[in-house]
Motif scaffolding. Structure first.
Motif, PDB file in Angstrom:
ATOM      1  N   ILE A 219       0.835  -1.205   0.000  1.00  0.00           N
ATOM      2  CA  ILE A 219       0.000   0.000   0.000  1.00  0.00           C
ATOM      3  C   ILE A 219       0.871   1.256   0.000  1.00  0.00           C
ATOM      4  CG2 ILE A 219      -1.621   1.329   1.413  1.00  0.00           C
ATOM      5  CD1 ILE A 219      -2.805  -1.379   2.287  1.00  0.00           C
ATOM      6  N   LYS A 220       1.944   1.225   0.759  1.00  0.00           N
ATOM      7  CA  LYS A 220       2.842   2.380   0.846  1.00  0.00           C
ATOM      8  C   LYS A 220       3.522   2.664  -0.487  1.00  0.00           C
ATOM      9  CE  LYS A 220       6.684   4.206   3.614  1.00  0.00           C
ATOM     10  NZ  LYS A 220       7.631   3.911   4.721  1.00  0.00           N
ATOM     11  N   GLN A 221       3.796   1.611  -1.261  1.00  0.00           N
ATOM     12  CA  GLN A 221       4.562   1.774  -2.494  1.00  0.00           C
ATOM     13  C   GLN A 221       3.693   1.856  -3.744  1.00  0.00           C
ATOM     14  OE1 GLN A 221       7.761  -1.129  -2.692  1.00  0.00           O
ATOM     15  NE2 GLN A 221       8.188  -0.919  -0.516  1.00  0.00           N
ATOM     16  N   THR A 222       2.380   1.831  -3.599  1.00  0.00           N
ATOM     17  CA  THR A 222       1.488   2.002  -4.732  1.00  0.00           C
ATOM     18  C   THR A 222       0.561   3.174  -4.464  1.00  0.00           C
ATOM     19  OG1 THR A 222      -0.082   0.415  -3.785  1.00  0.00           O
ATOM     20  CG2 THR A 222       1.513  -0.432  -5.379  1.00  0.00           C
ATOM     21  N   SER A 223       0.027   3.722  -5.533  1.00  0.00           N
ATOM     22  CA  SER A 223      -0.854   4.884  -5.391  1.00  0.00           C
ATOM     23  C   SER A 223      -2.239   4.574  -5.949  1.00  0.00           C
ATOM     24  CB  SER A 223      -0.257   6.094  -6.125  1.00  0.00           C
ATOM     25  OG  SER A 223      -0.024   5.769  -7.488  1.00  0.00           O
ATOM     26  N   ILE A 224      -2.681   3.324  -5.768  1.00  0.00           N
ATOM     27  CA  ILE A 224      -3.994   2.914  -6.261  1.00  0.00           C
ATOM     28  C   ILE A 224      -4.969   2.893  -5.087  1.00  0.00           C
ATOM     29  CG2 ILE A 224      -5.277   1.112  -7.468  1.00  0.00           C
ATOM     30  CD1 ILE A 224      -2.634   0.174  -8.664  1.00  0.00           C
ATOM     31  N   PRO A 225      -5.955   3.805  -5.045  1.00  0.00           N
ATOM     32  CA  PRO A 225      -6.873   3.895  -3.898  1.00  0.00           C
ATOM     33  C   PRO A 225      -7.589   2.592  -3.594  1.00  0.00           C
ATOM     34  CG  PRO A 225      -7.108   5.807  -5.339  1.00  0.00           C
ATOM     35  CD  PRO A 225      -6.221   4.836  -6.058  1.00  0.00           C
ATOM     36  N   ILE A 227      -6.567  -0.451  -3.837  1.00  0.00           N
ATOM     37  CA  ILE A 227      -5.701  -1.362  -3.089  1.00  0.00           C
ATOM     38  C   ILE A 227      -5.685  -0.989  -1.613  1.00  0.00           C
ATOM     39  CG2 ILE A 227      -3.295  -2.065  -2.736  1.00  0.00           C
ATOM     40  CD1 ILE A 227      -2.917  -2.055  -5.704  1.00  0.00           C
ATOM     41  N   ALA A 228      -5.516   0.295  -1.333  1.00  0.00           N
ATOM     42  CA  ALA A 228      -5.483   0.746   0.051  1.00  0.00           C
ATOM     43  C   ALA A 228      -6.824   0.521   0.738  1.00  0.00           C
ATOM     44  CB  ALA A 228      -5.100   2.228   0.102  1.00  0.00           C
ATOM     45  N   ASP A 229      -7.916   0.703  -0.009  1.00  0.00           N
ATOM     46  CA  ASP A 229      -9.248   0.575   0.572  1.00  0.00           C
ATOM     47  C   ASP A 229      -9.567  -0.863   0.949  1.00  0.00           C
ATOM     48  OD1 ASP A 229     -11.951   1.426   1.245  1.00  0.00           O
ATOM     49  OD2 ASP A 229     -12.555   0.445  -0.609  1.00  0.00           O
ATOM     50  N   LYS A 230      -9.227  -1.811   0.056  1.00  0.00           N
ATOM     51  CA  LYS A 230      -9.610  -3.205   0.276  1.00  0.00           C
ATOM     52  C   LYS A 230      -8.550  -4.029   0.996  1.00  0.00           C
ATOM     53  CE  LYS A 230     -13.663  -2.956  -1.532  1.00  0.00           C
ATOM     54  NZ  LYS A 230     -14.852  -3.023  -0.621  1.00  0.00           N
TER      55      LYS A 230
END
Length: 290
Positions: A219-225, A227-230
């Motif tokens: 999550i820290k290394q990607t900027s796809i919402p 991914i962070a949400d789920k």
């Protein structure tokens, strides 16, 4: 109607697992405990011929994501998936070159310099090309394959997809990142780091397959919402597979949650409640992390 002890499901009746599933070829078990889901399955293997004595490269335990496979693809699967494609990662290319080992590692975030080509007008009102260098944060990825490195190199050259002076693979073949090719002694390394040199020493293992992902780092290394949400609820996923007989394997996995104090099933339902059915409302209190 027959008694379960008189049926082919006699074994499953004596299991104490939270969920069990059995058919003619597979037996799977799932258990939900505080902060963890354990899954195991014994199944018929129609895809891989595991190495008799599996070995793997020692990957960085702090990696964001890592995977290794030590086994051959079964010939029937190769014939079934035969296609024609100019992509390096197409089924045709992979099955043609792959021998018996592959690993993947995403260690950290690095900076690559991309060249952006634009156009502007000069003093004579002529359109001229202008190149701009732009820094971009990307994953530090390395894919190591046991293959005929000369055959892969010749294949890339035949497509005009390999810059022999730098080892860079054409962006038409791999468009997302700048990927570099290095091959020697029956091994190929594809990496987003130019000049990377992997340690090819291998360690013995009971497992022929291994996969791990650290969700916090992902999550820290990607900027796809999305991914962070789920995936923000999870801590780590680890999957292993070993051979337990002819054409049979045992798969074991462990999914850890960030919150180790609440039952994993409740956390799973709360995380994906909208994904299952937006009309459901799982208003269940979960204790905070200690």
């Amino acid at each position: 109607m027959i008694k379960i002890n008189d049926s082919k499901f006699e074994h499953i009746a004596n299991l104490s697992d939270h969920l069990s599933f059995q058919n003619a070829e597979n037996l799977s078990k799932i258990n939900f405990t505080d902060g963890k889901i354990d899954f195991s399955s014994e199944l018929v293997n129609r895809w891989i011929e595991p190495a008799a004595e599996p070995k793997h490269r020692i990957l960085n335990p702090e990696s964001t994501m890592s995977m290794w496979l030590n086994g051959k693809i079964k010939s029937d699967l190769i014939k079934k998936n035969h296609t024609v494609s100019p992509s390096l990662f197409s089924k045709d290319s992979f099955f043609r070159f792959y021998k018996d080992y592959a690993d993947f590692e995403w260690t950290k975030t690095i900076t690559q310099v991309d060249t952006i080509v634009g156009y502007e007008y000069n003093d004579d009102f002529e359109q001229v090309e202008k190149k701009i260098l732009q820094d971009r944060k990307i994953p530090s990825i390395a894919i190591n394959l046991s293959v005929d490195d000369k055959a892969v190199s010749d294949y890339l050259k035949s497509l005009g997809a390999l810059d022999q002076s730098t080892g860079k693979i054409s962006s038409l073949m791999i468009p997302l990142y700048q990927v570099y090719f290095k091959g020697n002694n029956g091994n190929v390394l594809l990496s987003t780091v130019q000049g990377a040199k992997p340690d090819l020493k291998r360690a013995s293992s009971d497992d022929f397959f291994y996969f791990k992902v650290d969700f916090k780092k992902l999550i820290k290394q990607t900027s796809i919402p999305l991914i962070a949400d789920k995936l923000g609820t999870f801590n780590q996923l680890e999957i292993k597979a070993k051979s337990i007989g002819k054409d049979k394997i045992k798969l074991e996995s462990e999914l850890l949650f960030l919150n180790g104090d609440a039952n994993a099933l409740i956390q799973l339902l709360n995380t994906f409640k909208n994904g299952f059915n937006s009309s459901l409302n799982f208003n269940i209190d979960i204790p905070a992390n200690k």
